[in-house]
Scaffold this motif. Structure first.
Motif, PDB file in Angstrom:
ATOM      1  N   MET A 209       0.801  -1.222   0.000  1.00 12.89           N
ATOM      2  CA  MET A 209       0.000   0.000   0.000  1.00 12.89           C
ATOM      3  C   MET A 209       0.841   1.283   0.000  1.00 12.89           C
ATOM      4  SD  MET A 209      -1.390  -0.113   3.962  1.00 12.89           S
ATOM      5  CE  MET A 209      -2.343   1.384   3.796  1.00 12.89           C
ATOM      6  N   ASN A 210       2.056   1.230   0.523  1.00  8.31           N
ATOM      7  CA  ASN A 210       2.865   2.445   0.641  1.00  8.31           C
ATOM      8  C   ASN A 210       3.813   2.678  -0.532  1.00  8.31           C
ATOM      9  OD1 ASN A 210       1.784   3.172   3.186  1.00  8.31           O
ATOM     10  ND2 ASN A 210       3.131   1.697   4.204  1.00  8.31           N
ATOM     11  N   PHE A 211       3.749   1.814  -1.534  1.00 10.37           N
ATOM     12  CA  PHE A 211       4.611   1.990  -2.704  1.00 10.37           C
ATOM     13  C   PHE A 211       3.865   2.732  -3.808  1.00 10.37           C
ATOM     14  CE2 PHE A 211       6.470  -1.779  -0.633  1.00 10.37           C
ATOM     15  CZ  PHE A 211       7.778  -1.333  -0.501  1.00 10.37           C
ATOM     16  N   ASP A 212       4.614   3.587  -4.525  1.00  5.76           N
ATOM     17  CA  ASP A 212       4.002   4.330  -5.631  1.00  5.76           C
ATOM     18  C   ASP A 212       3.678   3.412  -6.803  1.00  5.76           C
ATOM     19  OD1 ASP A 212       4.196   6.729  -4.261  1.00  5.76           O
ATOM     20  OD2 ASP A 212       6.196   7.168  -5.046  1.00  5.76           O
ATOM     21  N   ASP A 213       4.576   2.470  -7.060  1.00  8.09           N
ATOM     22  CA  ASP A 213       4.392   1.576  -8.201  1.00  8.09           C
ATOM     23  C   ASP A 213       4.836   0.162  -7.837  1.00  8.09           C
ATOM     24  OD1 ASP A 213       3.648   3.453 -10.559  1.00  8.09           O
ATOM     25  OD2 ASP A 213       5.360   4.427  -9.617  1.00  8.09           O
ATOM     26  N   ILE A 214       4.208  -0.811  -8.488  1.00  2.00           N
ATOM     27  CA  ILE A 214       4.520  -2.223  -8.264  1.00  2.00           C
ATOM     28  C   ILE A 214       4.778  -2.864  -9.621  1.00  2.00           C
ATOM     29  CG2 ILE A 214       3.756  -4.374  -7.189  1.00  2.00           C
ATOM     30  CD1 ILE A 214       1.576  -2.637  -5.792  1.00  2.00           C
ATOM     31  N   LEU A 215       5.887  -3.600  -9.725  1.00 10.80           N
ATOM     32  CA  LEU A 215       6.250  -4.262 -10.976  1.00 10.80           C
ATOM     33  C   LEU A 215       6.163  -5.771 -10.827  1.00 10.80           C
ATOM     34  CD1 LEU A 215       9.435  -2.263 -12.068  1.00 10.80           C
ATOM     35  CD2 LEU A 215       7.046  -1.797 -12.603  1.00 10.80           C
ATOM     36  N   CYS A 216       5.693  -6.411 -11.878  1.00  8.44           N
ATOM     37  CA  CYS A 216       5.634  -7.870 -11.897  1.00  8.44           C
ATOM     38  C   CYS A 216       7.041  -8.446 -12.025  1.00  8.44           C
ATOM     39  CB  CYS A 216       4.761  -8.337 -13.061  1.00  8.44           C
ATOM     40  SG  CYS A 216       4.762 -10.120 -13.312  1.00  8.44           S
ATOM     41  N   GLU A 217       7.368  -9.379 -11.174  1.00 10.95           N
ATOM     42  CA  GLU A 217       8.687 -10.015 -11.200  1.00 10.95           C
ATOM     43  C   GLU A 217       8.922 -10.757 -12.513  1.00 10.95           C
ATOM     44  OE1 GLU A 217      11.168 -12.963  -8.216  1.00 10.95           O
ATOM     45  OE2 GLU A 217       9.090 -13.464  -8.684  1.00 10.95           O
ATOM     46  N   LYS A 218       7.865 -11.275 -13.085  1.00  7.10           N
ATOM     47  CA  LYS A 218       7.993 -12.152 -14.245  1.00  7.10           C
ATOM     48  C   LYS A 218       8.114 -11.385 -15.560  1.00  7.10           C
ATOM     49  CE  LYS A 218       5.970 -16.408 -16.062  1.00  7.10           C
ATOM     50  NZ  LYS A 218       4.861 -17.390 -15.920  1.00  7.10           N
ATOM     51  N   CYS A 219       7.286 -10.354 -15.740  1.00  4.37           N
ATOM     52  CA  CYS A 219       7.252  -9.671 -17.048  1.00  4.37           C
ATOM     53  C   CYS A 219       7.634  -8.196 -16.978  1.00  4.37           C
ATOM     54  CB  CYS A 219       5.872  -9.810 -17.677  1.00  4.37           C
ATOM     55  SG  CYS A 219       4.585  -8.868 -16.815  1.00  4.37           S
ATOM     56  N   ASN A 220       7.866  -7.679 -15.770  1.00  4.73           N
ATOM     57  CA  ASN A 220       8.295  -6.280 -15.550  1.00  4.73           C
ATOM     58  C   ASN A 220       7.207  -5.247 -15.826  1.00  4.73           C
ATOM     59  OD1 ASN A 220      10.792  -7.399 -15.032  1.00  4.73           O
ATOM     60  ND2 ASN A 220      11.632  -6.903 -17.046  1.00  4.73           N
ATOM     61  N   ASN A 221       5.989  -5.688 -16.075  1.00  2.67           N
ATOM     62  CA  ASN A 221       4.911  -4.730 -16.307  1.00  2.67           C
ATOM     63  C   ASN A 221       4.408  -4.152 -14.986  1.00  2.67           C
ATOM     64  OD1 ASN A 221       4.237  -4.501 -19.204  1.00  2.67           O
ATOM     65  ND2 ASN A 221       4.016  -6.721 -19.058  1.00  2.67           N
TER      66      ASN A 221
END
Length: 281
Positions: A209-221
């Motif tokens: 919840m406190n992160f501005d953005d979250i990236l998928c470990e697998k595809c980087n999206n």
């Protein structure tokens, strides 16, 4: 008329006739006697119809000279200044200025100072995107660079597009997912690991919840913070159980077609401990 004068007159006449056949209409005898450079240019090339100064072989030496001060102009302003010129010559080296880019490529290639090169290429209103700027989030980058016409990467000198505010060239060259995320989103981002699919939606929200953005470990999206699963990975998955696991975590059940044979109480009893239930069909 003396013999010498007669010969001189004939020479002048021959020069004019030969010039007429050569479409230059110049008396080269007079031209060769003239010592003033501007007057020789006037004899040979005429005068500029705008400033009435002597032309050169490239046209008007006044109207068509790209001055050093013109590097303060952006590309559009340079085009507007010289749009009616057939030739534009560099004030420093008298090489022809590139008519599409409007800077002297000869002087540009000789210049070693990167800021001066940028000034020549883009004008005075440009900014250098420093490596440290990757610590800023997108909003902070926009605020810092919103008033510049051009933004250039400190590392590779390529232009940074204001829609992205990171260097696409350096980003594509980078192989480390953490560094790529840092370049794209700033410091406050996190990698959504594959094992995070074992968490339910509330647990995922709490973790990220406190992160501005979250990236998928697998595809980087980038992942949508409302759903907390990777939509591209979800869409290419064909196994319904794996799709359910990605979307809801491990605590979900598949409602089979045969379950329609159960009454309401039997269905409640069978699925009461699941957070989510997916239709088999």
């Amino acid at each position: 008329m003396s013999l010498e004068e007669n010969i001189e007159e004939n020479i002048q006449l021959i020069d004019i006739i030969e010039s007429r056949f050569g479409f230059s209409f110049v008396c080269y005898n007079c031209y060769n006697k003239e010592t003033d450079c501007n007057e020789r240019n006037r004899i040979n090339h005429g005068i500029c119809k705008s400033c009435f100064k002597s032309n050169t072989s490239y046209g008007c030496s006044i109207c068509n000279i790209f001055k050093t001060s013109d590097y303060d102009l952006n590309l559009e302003a340079r085009k507007a200044t010289y749009r009616n010129s057939n030739y534009v010559l560099c004030e420093n080296c008298y090489e022809e200025v590139d008519y599409y880019r409007f800077y002297c490529t000869y002087c540009y290639d000789k210049e070693t100072d990167i800021n001066k090169k940028f000034h020549m290429k883009f004008g005075s209103h440009f900014g250098i995107f420093n490596t440290s700027d990757y610590n800023l989030n997108l909003k902070e980058r926009i605020v810092k660079y919103k008033d510049f016409n051009y933004i250039l990467c400190e590392e590779c000198n390529n232009e940074i597009f204001k829609e992205d505010f990171y260097c696409a060239y350096c980003y594509n060259e980078e192989t480390d997912i953490i560094k790529k995320g840092h370049m794209k989103f700033g410091l406050n981002f996190e990698i959504f690991n594959t094992f995070d699919y074992n968490l339910n939606l509330e647990e995922r929200r709490t973790k990220y919840m406190n992160f501005d953005d979250i990236l998928c470990e697998k595809c980087n999206n980038k992942m949508d913070k409302r759903n907390f699963y990777c939509a591209p990975c979800y869409n290419i998955e064909t196994d319904i159980t794996k799709k359910g696991h990605m979307k809801f975590g491990p605590k979900f059940g598949i409602f089979k077609t045969s379950d329609y044979n159960l009454d309401l109480e039997e269905r409640r009893k069978k699925y009461m401990n699941y957070d989510n239930i997916l239709c088999e069909e």
